[in-house]
Design an enzyme around this catalytic site. Structure first.
Site, PDB file in Angstrom:
ATOM      1  N   PRO A  48       0.812  -1.216   0.000  1.00  0.00           N
ATOM      2  CA  PRO A  48       0.000   0.000   0.000  1.00  0.00           C
ATOM      3  C   PRO A  48       0.851   1.274   0.000  1.00  0.00           C
ATOM      4  O   PRO A  48       1.995   1.271   0.477  1.00  0.00           O
ATOM      5  CB  PRO A  48      -0.812  -0.100   1.299  1.00  0.00           C
ATOM      6  CG  PRO A  48      -0.059  -1.042   2.170  1.00  0.00           C
ATOM      7  CD  PRO A  48       0.737  -1.946   1.269  1.00  0.00           C
ATOM      8  N   GLY A  49       0.277   2.328  -0.555  1.00  0.00           N
ATOM      9  CA  GLY A  49       0.923   3.646  -0.513  1.00  0.00           C
ATOM     10  C   GLY A  49       2.140   3.769  -1.400  1.00  0.00           C
ATOM     11  O   GLY A  49       2.963   4.652  -1.225  1.00  0.00           O
ATOM     12  N   CYS A  50       2.272   2.864  -2.367  1.00  0.00           N
ATOM     13  CA  CYS A  50       3.427   2.934  -3.258  1.00  0.00           C
ATOM     14  C   CYS A  50       2.940   3.443  -4.612  1.00  0.00           C
ATOM     15  O   CYS A  50       1.996   2.887  -5.180  1.00  0.00           O
ATOM     16  CB  CYS A  50       4.031   1.541  -3.413  1.00  0.00           C
ATOM     17  SG  CYS A  50       5.568   1.563  -4.327  1.00  0.00           S
ATOM     18  N   ILE A  51       3.560   4.509  -5.127  1.00  0.00           N
ATOM     19  CA  ILE A  51       3.061   5.084  -6.370  1.00  0.00           C
ATOM     20  C   ILE A  51       3.372   4.193  -7.578  1.00  0.00           C
ATOM     21  O   ILE A  51       2.721   4.275  -8.590  1.00  0.00           O
ATOM     22  CB  ILE A  51       3.560   6.520  -6.617  1.00  0.00           C
ATOM     23  CG1 ILE A  51       5.040   6.620  -6.368  1.00  0.00           C
ATOM     24  CG2 ILE A  51       2.796   7.523  -5.805  1.00  0.00           C
ATOM     25  CD1 ILE A  51       5.600   7.941  -6.799  1.00  0.00           C
ATOM     26  N   SER A  52       4.380   3.345  -7.431  1.00  0.00           N
ATOM     27  CA  SER A  52       4.623   2.385  -8.514  1.00  0.00           C
ATOM     28  C   SER A  52       4.021   1.048  -8.097  1.00  0.00           C
ATOM     29  O   SER A  52       3.540   0.886  -6.990  1.00  0.00           O
ATOM     30  CB  SER A  52       6.115   2.248  -8.762  1.00  0.00           C
ATOM     31  OG  SER A  52       6.749   1.958  -7.541  1.00  0.00           O
TER      32      SER A  52
END
Lengths: 139, 404
Positions: A48-52
């Site tokens: 979660p919360g990873c832009i990639s």
């Protein structure tokens, strides 16, 4: 607290390097990450919360935890590779108790988070959080 | 602006921050579409305002208030002259975003259910989301101008979207992602033919193209100070005099009223009607100095075109690079590198002293059209040198090697 061997080696190396080579070294670590099966790239395994795109799985065998992971961002992939090499095969209880502390020591000494964009730096925290949470959930 | 080495160095001296080294390397600042660096004259103007005439503007009957008001209102005149408008047609806002929100609220208040707004798919979120959200709240339809494969507006499709129900067309002058220059003149003519009003987002155009509101005949136009060598915290909204008079105010408060009683309030004439509260005075004065700077460098368009074309060509020579956008473009280049995430590229460029930007660039609908989740963008300013583009190319080649 003693750092697992791969993390200790990386700590020694990265601490001595200027920012550019730190990132390049991290990317090198990612190249050794074993392939991640396509069918495991699911919503449930998404970090979660990873832009990639980044994924993580955990399994337990003989009270030891084993991780697999993937990211299409090379720096994140490198960091994942490092954590996976450091913690895969560790006793579950030891991992849950020590992981946060050893990674904190590692990040503080290397100042790795400062070399990443803020969103990437946040991802480092999210990766470890997911590793620990998923390990805790294992029966 | 063509510079020989010595004058080029002297020119760079105008920008104190460009002398900086990052990670021990000379700073190559290629994030100008996000914000430009500030010349000494802008810094000095803001500093002098606080040291010599800081006071609240309008209504103050003392020396400092009069000095501050004069300085503030002189900038209004200056901006008006710079974009061929009248002083009462210039409203100071805090940003382009605020200007466009002001318009979205005030203009849609006059629309009826079933009316239509046309927005292009090139838009920055600030000229997209306000229209979309206000339309949702008020039962208005939003229609989107599609793009051609090279990233230009599909003009034929635009003409087909226009109907008697179209009340507003909102379009950028220059795309912040692809650098696309839109055919504003023709678009405005078509919109006016069916009675629609045209809102132009000139945030990316202001430091690049000459803006002449009179000959363009746009109804509204917005830009920010910080993208044209001025400070952050100040934007400009241009509106045709008659339209501003008819438009309801957006924010209520001090300075925008004529009389207030317990029963009712009457509003001041524009521009005061749209400038509620104490404005960002120092920033407006800084913007005045930035306009002076722009006017002292009339060849900035030619310089930017030259640097941009040089950079496009140089980037296209790296086989792993894909450059997006049309051939003729503003000083903005978005690209991807095969199998390398845009944020990785930006982080690695940064460590080589090169400032770029990665991600959706506040234009997610545009990126979706190209099936992209992110790009890396380099963008140029009047101080960008070809040698810096060479550094970028060298750095990218190294990144390709490292990530191979």
């Amino acid at each position: 607290m003693k750092l697992p061997q791969p993390l200790a080696e990386a700590q020694e190396l990265l601490s001595a390097l200027p920012p550019q080579q730190q990132l390049e070294t991290l990317i090198e670590y990612g190249k050794n990450l074993p392939p991640f099966p396509e069918e495991k790239k699911t919503e449930e395994n998404k970090i979660p919360g990873c832009i990639s795109m980044a994924y993580l799985t955990v399994r337990k065998e003989n009270e030891k935890v084993y991780f697999e992971g993937y990211s299409d961002a090379l720096t994140i992939k490198g960091y994942l590779a490092l954590l996976i090499r450091s913690f895969s095969g560790m006793e579950k209880t030891k991992f849950i108790t020590e992981a946060y502390t050893v990674v904190k020591i590692f990040l503080e000494t290397t100042q790795l988070q400062q070399q990443l964009t803020p969103s990437r730096a946040n991802t480092l925290g999210n990766i470890l959080k997911m590793m620990v949470q998923r390990a805790e959930e294992l029966q | 602006m063509k510079f020989k080495k010595k004058s080029e160095e002297r020119f760079m001296d105008n920008f104190p921050l460009l002398q900086k080294k990052v990670y021990g390397k000379p700073l190559v600042y290629l994030d100008n579409a996000a914000t430009t660096q500030k010349p000494e004259s802008v810094l000095k103007a803001m500093d002098s305002y606080y040291r010599e005439c800081n006071a609240n503007v309008h209504r103050g009957i003392h020396y400092l208030a009069e000095q501050a008001t004069m300085a503030y209102e002189e900038v209004r005149e200056k901006v008006a002259q710079f974009i061929s408008a009248k002083r009462e047609e210039i409203i100071f806002t805090k940003s382009t975003t605020e200007a466009l929100n002001l318009l979205a609220y005030s203009l849609t208040a006059t629309l009826e259910k079933g009316d239509e707004i046309i927005v292009s798919l090139l838009e920055h979120h600030s000229n997209f989301v306000p229209w979309q959200q206000l339309a949702l709240q008020r039962g208005i339809t939003v229609k989107y101008i599609p793009l051609t494969p090279s990233g230009e507006l599909d003009f034929k499709a635009y003409k087909q979207l226009l109907t008697p129900r179209t009340k507003i067309v909102a379009v950028t002058a220059v795309s912040n992602v692809l650098g696309t220059i839109t055919p504003l003149q023709q678009m405005i003519q078509e919109a006016h033919a069916i009675g629609a009003k045209v809102v132009v987002d000139a945030a990316q155009a202001i430091a690049f193209l000459p803006i002449d509101c009179k000959s363009l005949n746009c109804d509204f136009l917005a830009f920010s100070g910080h993208k044209c060598y001025g400070p952050t915290g100040v934007g400009v909204l241009y509106g045709k005099s008659q339209l501003l008079t008819e438009l309801p105010p957006f924010l209520f408060g001090g300075d925008m009223i004529e009389t207030v009683t317990k029963e009712k309030t009457t509003f001041a004439e524009p521009p005061a009607k749209f400038e509620a509260g104490t404005p960002n005075i120092a920033e407006v004065i800084g913007l005045g100095a930035a306009i002076d700077f722009l006017q002292q460098h009339p060849k900035r368009k030619e310089h930017l075109e030259e640097v941009t074309q040089y950079a496009v060509k140089a980037l296209q020579q790296i086989p792993e690079v894909t450059v997006y956008g049309p051939k003729e473009r503003g000083p903005v280049i978005s690209f991807t590198l095969e199998n390398i995430a845009p944020h990785d590229i930006t982080a690695l460029l940064d460590k080589q002293g090169i400032a770029s930007r990665a991600g959706h660039l506040c234009a997610m609908p545009l990126l979706q059209e190209f099936n992209l989740s992110g790009v890396t963008r380099v963008s140029f300013a009047c101080y960008t040198k070809k040698i810096e583009i060479d550094s970028l190319v060298t750095a990218l080649k190294r990144i390709v090697e490292v990530c191979r």
